[in-house]
Design an enzyme around this catalytic site. Structure first.
Site, PDB file in Angstrom:
ATOM      1  N   LYS A 255       0.877  -1.182   0.000  1.00 23.97           N
ATOM      2  CA  LYS A 255       0.000   0.000   0.000  1.00 23.97           C
ATOM      3  C   LYS A 255       0.912   1.229   0.000  1.00 23.97           C
ATOM      4  CE  LYS A 255      -4.265   1.412   2.280  1.00 23.97           C
ATOM      5  NZ  LYS A 255      -5.121   1.568   1.104  1.00 23.97           N
TER       6      LYS A 255
HETATM    7  N1  PPE Z   1      -7.642  -2.344  -2.658  1.00 31.11           N
HETATM    8  C1  PPE Z   1      -7.127  -1.108  -2.639  1.00 31.11           C
HETATM    9  C2  PPE Z   1      -6.414  -0.606  -3.837  1.00 31.11           C
HETATM   10  C3  PPE Z   1      -7.284  -0.321  -1.508  1.00 31.11           C
HETATM   11  O1  PPE Z   1      -6.795   0.915  -1.481  1.00 31.11           O
HETATM   12  C4  PPE Z   1      -7.998  -0.836  -0.383  1.00 31.11           C
HETATM   13  C5  PPE Z   1      -8.195   0.005   0.829  1.00 31.11           C
HETATM   14  C6  PPE Z   1      -8.498  -2.152  -0.444  1.00 31.11           C
HETATM   15  C7  PPE Z   1      -8.288  -2.884  -1.592  1.00 31.11           C
HETATM   16  C8  PPE Z   1      -9.193  -2.794   0.724  1.00 31.11           C
HETATM   17  O2  PPE Z   1      -8.281  -3.031   1.775  1.00 31.11           O
HETATM   18  P1  PPE Z   1      -8.717  -3.118   3.294  1.00 31.11           P
HETATM   19  O3  PPE Z   1      -9.075  -1.736   3.718  1.00 31.11           O
HETATM   20  O4  PPE Z   1      -7.515  -3.635   3.992  1.00 31.11           O
HETATM   21  O5  PPE Z   1      -9.878  -4.035   3.376  1.00 31.11           O
HETATM   22  N2  PPE Z   1      -8.469   1.357   0.569  1.00 31.11           N
HETATM   23  C9  PPE Z   1      -8.357   2.286   1.652  1.00 31.11           C
HETATM   24  C10 PPE Z   1      -8.173   3.689   1.176  1.00 31.11           C
HETATM   25  C11 PPE Z   1      -9.265   4.390   0.473  1.00 31.11           C
HETATM   26  C12 PPE Z   1      -8.878   5.809   0.162  1.00 31.11           C
HETATM   27  O6  PPE Z   1      -9.594   6.467  -0.621  1.00 31.11           O
HETATM   28  O7  PPE Z   1      -7.878   6.313   0.672  1.00 31.11           O
HETATM   29  C13 PPE Z   1      -9.457   2.096   2.683  1.00 31.11           C
HETATM   30  O8  PPE Z   1     -10.451   1.423   2.424  1.00 31.11           O
HETATM   31  O9  PPE Z   1      -9.312   2.608   3.799  1.00 31.11           O
END
Ligand code: PPE
Length: 305
Positions: A159
């Site tokens: 990330k």
């Molecule tokens: N894919 C991506 C690309 C991603 O950024 C997130 C989280 C996820 C999957 C889901 O991951 P998890 O939160 O661990 O279930 N995206 C974060 C950021 C959003 C933003 O606009 O900034 C979030 O959901 O917090």
């Protein structure tokens, strides 16, 4: 999504006033995208504010940092403690938590090795990510013309701030085209994920999601949903999915800390339908868990205070 200011931000071990939480214009990460971050939510529970899977998120941030040869100068325990203190001092019950470790001000040039690693944590109240009615009515998505990164360009399981230019381009294209969110295919043309969420389909009573090898972020919510489904007796399989698999799904939803469990009702003009029973059963259980209403999952809650 607007940010509602709070009182304090944690910066390199100190609590500073919201308005003073600033960085120099020559911050390395601003120019070269050299930062790793997390998105976490804290929910109000009977035991007080509780951060959902805080350690799991901070451990993922450490793994992201490792990939970029970055040593975060605080341990997971220290960052857990800092998060607690920050939520308490801002007197918040429910909020979003954004830790970030990034290459700060020092040298200029692509090589980050001589730049300090700054670490900050910000918290603020944040509503529904994909719009007011998203959780109950579902959202409309489109398959983006932008591909997700090749794992040898930017590892999708990290990330990392710079990687999000890809998500931002896909999101802009989707929103300006009248959709709520974009789905990205990987360099091989198979489904990876949305710009900030993992994807799931329901077909014939089973749930399918792309494997990590298809290039999605290993979402914490993705893992949570896989466990919920298993506990509800629903089979979840990781399977390579094509865009046609999405168009013909019985139900579809996306998961993420910000988006939580959001139903998808349409993709590129193909109607998936109103939120289905499997999606809503999982969403219901998810909210029970994060709000501390199911003791079986109490280990996932990091009660503040
Ligand atoms: N894919 C991506 C690309 C991603 O950024 C997130 C989280 C996820 C999957 C889901 O991951 P998890 O939160 O661990 O279930 N995206 C974060 C950021 C959003 C933003 O606009 O900034 C979030 O959901 O917090």
């Amino acid at each position: 999504m607007p940010v509602q200011p709070v009182d304090l931000v944690w910066m390199n071990g100190k609590l500073v006033e919201w308005a003073s939480a600033t960085v120099h214009v020559l911050t390395h990460a601003l120019h070269y995208g050299t930062g790793v971050f997390e998105g976490i939510r804290c929910y109000e529970t009977e035991k007080g504010p509780a951060v959902f899977r805080l350690r799991d998120h901070l451990m993922r941030m450490e793994r992201s940092a490792k990939i970029f040869l970055m040593e975060i100068p605080y341990s997971v325990d220290e960052l857990v403690e800092a998060t607690h203190q920050l939520i308490l001092r801002n007197r918040l019950q429910t909020c979003y938590v954004r830790p970030i470790a990034f290459r700060g001000f020092g040298d200029m040039g692509v090589n980050p090795d001589n730049n300090p690693i700054d670490v900050t944590i910000a918290v603020w109240p944040w509503g529904t990510y994909l719009g007011e009615d998203a959780l109950t009515k579902g959202v409309r998505m489109t398959v983006s013309s932008w591909r997700r990164h090749d794992p040898n360009v930017i590892p999708p399981q990290a990330k990392v701030t710079g990687g999000y230019i890809n998500s931002s381009m896909a999101k802009l294209e989707a929103v300006r085209g009248g959709f709520d969110e974009a789905i990205m295919l990987n360099p091989d043309g198979f489904v990876s994920e949305a710009t900030g969420e993992n994807l799931f389909i329901v077909n014939g009573g089973e749930i399918f999601t792309p494997p990590i090898a298809s290039g999605p972020l290993p979402g914490i919510t993705r893992g949570t949903v896989m466990r919920i489904a298993a506990d509800l007796g629903i089979q979840v399989r990781e399977r390579v999915l094509s865009r046609a698999d999405l168009y013909t799904a019985d139900e579809m939803f996306c998961t993420g800390t910000a988006a939580e469990v959001t139903p998808i009702r349409e993709i590129d003009g193909r109607i998936i339908g109103d939120p289905g029973p499997t999606t809503m059963a999982i969403q219901h259980k998810y909210f029970e868990i994060v709000k501390g209403q199911d003791e079986k999952y109490a280990d996932w809650l990091d009660v503040v205070g």
